[in-house]
Design an enzyme around this catalytic site. Structure first.
Site, PDB file in Angstrom:
ATOM      1  N   LYS A 171      40.341  54.690 -32.108  1.00  0.00           N
ATOM      2  CA  LYS A 171      39.890  55.542 -33.210  1.00  0.00           C
ATOM      3  C   LYS A 171      38.673  54.876 -33.846  1.00  0.00           C
ATOM      4  CE  LYS A 171      41.168  57.646 -37.549  1.00  0.00           C
ATOM      5  NZ  LYS A 171      42.241  57.958 -38.486  1.00  0.00           N
ATOM      6  N   LYS A 183      39.365  59.035 -30.130  1.00  0.00           N
ATOM      7  CA  LYS A 183      39.000  59.909 -31.237  1.00  0.00           C
ATOM      8  C   LYS A 183      37.759  59.365 -31.938  1.00  0.00           C
ATOM      9  CE  LYS A 183      40.733  61.188 -35.742  1.00  0.00           C
ATOM     10  NZ  LYS A 183      41.718  60.965 -36.746  1.00  0.00           N
TER      11      LYS A 183
HETATM   12  C1  PBG Z   1      43.457  59.303 -40.966  1.00  0.00           C
HETATM   13  C2  PBG Z   1      43.038  60.436 -40.116  1.00  0.00           C
HETATM   14  C3  PBG Z   1      41.741  60.951 -40.099  1.00  0.00           C
HETATM   15  C4  PBG Z   1      41.736  62.002 -39.178  1.00  0.00           C
HETATM   16  C5  PBG Z   1      43.028  62.124 -38.655  1.00  0.00           C
HETATM   17  N1  PBG Z   1      43.834  61.122 -39.241  1.00  0.00           N
HETATM   18  C6  PBG Z   1      40.534  60.637 -40.875  1.00  0.00           C
HETATM   19  C7  PBG Z   1      40.207  59.333 -41.395  1.00  0.00           C
HETATM   20  O1  PBG Z   1      40.369  58.289 -40.744  1.00  0.00           O
HETATM   21  O2  PBG Z   1      39.713  59.323 -42.530  1.00  0.00           O
HETATM   22  C8  PBG Z   1      40.529  62.810 -38.864  1.00  0.00           C
HETATM   23  C9  PBG Z   1      40.701  64.040 -38.105  1.00  0.00           C
HETATM   24  C10 PBG Z   1      39.535  64.948 -38.148  1.00  0.00           C
HETATM   25  O3  PBG Z   1      38.434  64.611 -38.607  1.00  0.00           O
HETATM   26  O4  PBG Z   1      39.718  66.089 -37.673  1.00  0.00           O
HETATM   27  N2  PBG Z   1      44.727  58.883 -40.853  1.00  0.00           N
END
Ligand code: PBG
Length: 338
Positions: A200, A259
């Site tokens: 991520k 991601k």
């Molecule tokens: C955080 C989380 C995020 C997303 C999913 N889980 C965002 C972040 O790290 O601030 C983003 C998903 C998206 O942008 O569609 N636990």
């Protein structure tokens, strides 16, 4: 006119709809999609301004949505809560409440639509006043890794007890996959799987999501400069992303994830070639918003760009795609040939 001497003519394989459909190398069927859904305590659906077509749903409408998705062949849903501000605390303790919004939502969906495969997001950002995915240390200088893992384990157990098929830790703390596996097993939840958000990245493409769950405050904290870059991956780093996926596999993740998806297709391919686990990729809120915004301006064709962006993620090597387009893709899919 005399033909040129060109025996190798690639266009023979592209001549008509039939041959193009027959030779399509990559397929994307609705069952390979997971629909992320935002859930609200409110009584009516709430539009998310930066994500046209996306609404936060109250639990009864969430249940109907899941029923509909299953009938379209989309079994997977990933649930995210919009926690009311008064329930947010610095330690995000609402995340471990067995009666929190998301646990109630999971129970309701499982009771009404048992075929639905529920992925419960495990991270504290929807629950903390500061919007970080974990808790902050006493000095206010860092997200405390091990203290955060401890809370995430309790959160995972509650979500699994409520009926989640998979817990999906998106927090990027070290060691959380092994710790969550141990906590689930100790609670007798050996059948609950783990989809690890392994690679991520600290991405600017999460912007609209932070509107949707109200975790906007995780912009760099003005006092400490604390940013998500201390736990999410640097966009420049391919090898480190593979190491994360391998570490999560070693810690017993059932599936791994990359991601965002569209701007990390090379990483999807890298991870695909380094693990035999099922691989998911998340086409995130900003990727969705980009296509929607350009389509609204008449600059891009919505469906064609949607389908091309999703196919590219499959072609890169993802088995499953989390995308806000899941339902719309599945609705159109029946008729799509090529
Ligand atoms: C955080 C989380 C995020 C997303 C999913 N889980 C965002 C972040 O790290 O601030 C983003 C998903 C998206 O942008 O569609 N636990």
């Amino acid at each position: 006119m005399k033909n040129f001497d060109i025996p190798l003519r690639m266009r023979r394989l592209r001549a008509n709809t039939g041959i193009r459909a027959m030779l399509k190398e990559t397929q994307l069927v609705p069952a390979q999609l997971i629909q992320p859904i935002f859930v609200t305590e409110g009584e009516t659906p709430e539009a998310v301004a930066s994500m046209p077509g996306v609404e936060r749903l109250p639990i009864p409408l969430l249940v109907e949505k899941c029923r509909e998705l299953v009938s379209l062949g989309v079994y997977g849903v990933a649930l995210f809560p919009k926690t009311p501000d008064e329930k947010k605390t610095p330690d995000g303790r609402e995340a471990t409440n067995p009666d929190c919004l998301i646990c109630r939502a999971i129970r309701a969906v499982k009771a009404a639509v048992p075929e639905c495969v529920i992925f419960a997001d495990i991270a504290l950002d929807p629950y903390t006043t500061h919007g970080h995915d974990g808790v902050i240390n006493a000095a206010g200088t860092d997200v405390d890794n091990d203290a955060s893992v401890e809370i995430l384990c309790r959160m995972a157990v509650e979500n699994a007890r409520a009926g989640a098929d998979f817990v999906a830790p998106s927090d990027m703390m070290d060691g959380r996959i092994a710790a969550i596996r141990e906590a689930l097993d100790a609670a007798g939840l050996t059948q609950t799987g783990i989809l690890a958000y392994s690679a991520k990245f600290a991405s600017a493409f999460y912007g609209p999501f932070r509107d949707a769950v109200g975790s906007k405050k995780n912009a760099p904290n003005k006092v400490t400069g604390l940013t998500k870059k201390t736990y999410q991956l640097a966009p420049a780093n391919r090898r480190e992303a593979i190491r994360e996926a391998l570490a999560d596999e070693a810690e017993c993740a059932d599936m791994v994830m990359v991601k965002p998806a569209g701007v990390y297709l090379d990483v999807i391919r890298d991870v695909r070639e380094n693990t035999l686990l099922p691989l998911a990729a998340y086409q995130v809120s900003g990727e969705y918003a980009q296509i929607q915004a350009a389509a609204q301006l008449g600059w891009l064709d919505l469906k064609a760009c949607r389908d091309e962006s999703l196919l590219a993620i499959r072609r890169a090597g993802a088995d499953l795609i989390l995308t806000y387009f899941a339902e719309a893709y599945a609705r159109d899919w029946q008729n799509s040939g090529e």
